[in-house]
Write a protein that holds these residues in place. Structure first.
Motif, PDB file in Angstrom:
ATOM      1  N   THR A  85       0.810  -1.213   0.000  1.00  0.00           N
ATOM      2  CA  THR A  85       0.000   0.000   0.000  1.00  0.00           C
ATOM      3  C   THR A  85       0.847   1.268   0.000  1.00  0.00           C
ATOM      4  OG1 THR A  85      -0.175  -0.165   2.376  1.00  0.00           O
ATOM      5  CG2 THR A  85      -1.978  -1.058   1.107  1.00  0.00           C
ATOM      6  N   CYS A 101      -6.866   6.411   0.087  1.00  0.00           N
ATOM      7  CA  CYS A 101      -7.516   5.111   0.284  1.00  0.00           C
ATOM      8  C   CYS A 101      -6.503   3.979   0.259  1.00  0.00           C
ATOM      9  CB  CYS A 101      -8.572   4.890  -0.795  1.00  0.00           C
ATOM     10  SG  CYS A 101      -7.906   5.045  -2.467  1.00  0.00           S
ATOM     11  N   CYS A 132      -4.939   1.145   3.819  1.00  0.00           N
ATOM     12  CA  CYS A 132      -5.335  -0.271   3.755  1.00  0.00           C
ATOM     13  C   CYS A 132      -4.368  -1.141   4.561  1.00  0.00           C
ATOM     14  CB  CYS A 132      -5.368  -0.739   2.304  1.00  0.00           C
ATOM     15  SG  CYS A 132      -5.718  -2.495   2.143  1.00  0.00           S
ATOM     16  N   SER A 151      -5.601  -2.800  -1.430  1.00  0.00           N
ATOM     17  CA  SER A 151      -5.708  -1.613  -2.274  1.00  0.00           C
ATOM     18  C   SER A 151      -4.338  -1.248  -2.791  1.00  0.00           C
ATOM     19  CB  SER A 151      -6.257  -0.435  -1.462  1.00  0.00           C
ATOM     20  OG  SER A 151      -7.647  -0.512  -1.387  1.00  0.00           O
ATOM     21  N   CYS A 181     -10.706   2.318   3.802  1.00  0.00           N
ATOM     22  CA  CYS A 181     -10.387   3.039   2.566  1.00  0.00           C
ATOM     23  C   CYS A 181     -11.553   3.934   2.150  1.00  0.00           C
ATOM     24  CB  CYS A 181     -10.026   2.065   1.456  1.00  0.00           C
ATOM     25  SG  CYS A 181     -11.268   0.803   1.143  1.00  0.00           S
ATOM     26  N   CYS A 201     -11.561   8.119   1.650  1.00  0.00           N
ATOM     27  CA  CYS A 201     -11.839   8.722   0.347  1.00  0.00           C
ATOM     28  C   CYS A 201     -12.783   9.913   0.504  1.00  0.00           C
ATOM     29  CB  CYS A 201     -12.469   7.696  -0.596  1.00  0.00           C
ATOM     30  SG  CYS A 201     -13.031   8.449  -2.142  1.00  0.00           S
ATOM     31  N   SER A 216       0.003   1.777   7.077  1.00  0.00           N
ATOM     32  CA  SER A 216      -1.351   1.741   7.627  1.00  0.00           C
ATOM     33  C   SER A 216      -1.360   1.725   9.155  1.00  0.00           C
ATOM     34  CB  SER A 216      -2.077   0.504   7.096  1.00  0.00           C
ATOM     35  OG  SER A 216      -3.292   0.331   7.787  1.00  0.00           O
TER      36      SER A 216
END
Lengths: 248, 290
Positions: A2, A90, A94, A99, A121, A125, B74
């Motif tokens: 990601t 987004c 993740c 994504s 995600c 957005c 993340s």
């Protein structure tokens, strides 16, 4: 992974002409038609014929009213789908790597077999481009019809996203924004292609062409001189009669 | 934002559990044997119970293990790693206390800090979202950390520290609410920037794309109960801070301490519900809603 690519070879995206869109929703239908039976899980509907229908769509058309300071209000139809942002928030949120943004053409995709359906995600957005499918429990989004644009089994004129292919008004254009000589880049430059929510810092690839200002025409009416009012102010006796009758 | 019960339960209980683990890790208190077992059991039930609850909102919980892979970008992935690291470290420290009556202090400190780091990672999941201006502030991690520490101090029986932290929570909470109420306006995002149509005149959402509802509206445009927000804020403050502070200022017995803890937990639930229900996602602007 990601992590976003620092640079993509191409920037494929859509150029949407808000001046031309007639709001027929044909792009919505063709998008759902193609994508429900091709890439990934189908786009499910819940209670499609019931009292409270709801379903997954990758493209939706809003309508907005603009009221200028002077003049008549304007109705603008506004198709909205994934903008395939260069700095896609987004993708980085993740947790599973489902994504990702492709290095070769910049398309943002979801690998559905890795998606845990956490929805983060869609939270990240700004545009509402991602929808969690209620039946499959995985995130769905516009793929820019990645299964059409490179598909050599299709006739060449069909190798564009379904929404672009179907638009009867020619309001949707598809191309490479990284190439300054591409048709979309030229048209965008000429007509002032704009970003949605630039303050969010997402650097969307898709651009929108603003509605052109309404031109104003001078009023030309060939019959006007003939229709000038003929009633004149009365004089003499008639004037006296008019006044008297007014008083009664 | 839709206040999903699983996420509210998760953030509330895990926050408390990791808060308690923090104090246990720093030897406040450092019980032994059965008492230690009970303390650690409470902490683990809260922390692990919360984490399990969070998996209920997943579309595919069976793939949850994949969430460990993207720690580089993340916060959700980092949270998963930190939670596991904190729970394992504290289990080693706890085992020493329960079975051998030995406190290996450095392990406790590391475990305590990892526990706090887990709460920080949870809060960063929300704080990082520019799409939710109310959350996109350093106040979010501060509030989550203070809630966790205050709950931990309360559960571990650290009366003086708990009093100090509860008052801090109250101040931070009120500041968060005042700031949050202006966050959307201050973010500079509105229907005009969302559509780019502002230069042509005043923009109004005329027709939504569909007559029915959709995922976006269910998930991001939750307005039910917002009208009671002011009352709920007061209720939350009384339960979270008022009752426990009153009880801690008087004589503390096991029964009154339990009342203080339960009142605090109930108050945190209310606060956390408001945290979600009052948060406006900017996608609502496209629908003429907030």
């Amino acid at each position: 992974m990601t992590e976003l690519p620092t640079k993509t070879d191409r920037k494929l995206g859509l150029l949407i002409d808000l001046d031309t869109c007639v709001g027929c929703h044909a792009c919505v239908i063709s998008c759902k038609g193609w994508n429900t039976e091709n890439y990934g899980a189908p786009l499910s509907d819940q209670s499609a014929y019931g009292a409270n229908p709801s379903g997954t769509f990758l493209n939706r058309v809003h309508s907005y009213e603009i009221t200028p300071d002077v003049g008549a209000a304007q109705l603008i139809h506004f198709p909205k789908s994934c903008l395939h942002c260069e700095d896609a928030p987004c993708v980085t949120v993740c947790p599973t790597g489902a994504s990702y943004k492709r290095v070769e053409d910049g398309i943002v995709l979801v690998n559905e077999s890795d998606c845990i359906g956490c929805g983060l995600c869609a939270w990240a957005c700004p545009y509402g481009a991602r929808e969690l499918d209620a039946a499959e429990g995985v995130m769905k989004k516009c793929t820019l019809c990645v299964d059409r644009i490179y598909n050599e089994n299709l006739p060449e004129e069909d190798r564009v996203p379904a929404c672009v292919r179907t638009c009867p008004a020619g309001a949707r254009h598809f191309g490479d924004f990284a190439d300054p000589d591409s048709a979309v880049s030229k048209l965008s430059a000429e007509r002032g292609g704009m970003d949605l929510m630039p303050e969010q810092g997402t650097k969307p690839v898709n651009k929108y062409l603003p509605p052109r200002p309404k031109d104003t025409m001078e009023e030309i009416d060939v019959l006007a001189p003939l229709l000038a009012p003929v009633a004149e102010e009365p004089k003499g006796f008639m004037a006296w009669l008019d006044k008297t009758l007014e008083k009664i | 934002m839709h206040p999903a019960p699983s996420v509210i339960i998760f953030t509330t209980l895990s926050g408390l559990g990791f808060g308690l683990l923090f104090f246990l890790g720093f030897g406040m208190p450092a019980p032994k044997g059965l008492v230690a077992f009970i303390f650690f059991a409470i902490a683990y039930v809260l922390a692990v119970g919360g984490l399990l609850s969070s998996t209920f909102h997943l579309g595919h919980p069976e793939r949850a293990i994949k969430a460990f892979s993207q720690w580089k970008t993340s916060w959700l992935s980092r949270e998963a790693w930190l939670a596991v690291a904190a729970l394992i470290t504290m289990a080693i420290y706890g085992a020493g206390l329960v079975f051998y009556g030995v406190a290996v202090a450095p392990i406790g400190w590391i475990g305590g800090l990892l526990s706090l780091a887990t709460v920080y990672a949870t809060s960063m999941i929300y704080r990082q979202l520019k799409t939710v201006p109310r959350w996109n502030t350093p106040m979010t991690p501060l509030l989550f950390l203070l809630f966790s520490l205050a709950g931990g101090a309360l559960l571990s029986g650290q009366v003086q520290i708990a009093l100090l932290l509860l008052v801090s929570v109250g101040i931070a909470q009120i500041a968060y609410w005042i700031g949050g109420d202006q966050a959307l306006e201050k973010s500079g995002t509105n229907l005009s920037t969302a559509t780019g149509l502002g230069r042509n005149g005043a923009v109004r959402a005329f027709e939504p794309p569909h007559t029915g509802t959709n995922y976006l509206l269910r998930e991001f445009v939750y307005v039910v109960g917002r009208k009671h927000a002011a009352k709920l804020r007061i209720i939350s403050l009384i339960l979270t801070i008022g009752t426990p502070v009153l009880i801690l200022s008087l004589t503390v017995t096991h029964v009154t301490a339990l009342i203080a803890v339960l009142s605090h937990i109930a108050g945190v639930f209310v606060s956390r519900w408001l945290f979600f229900a009052q948060a406006e996602h900017i996608v609502g602007l496209y629908y003429g809603k907030r």
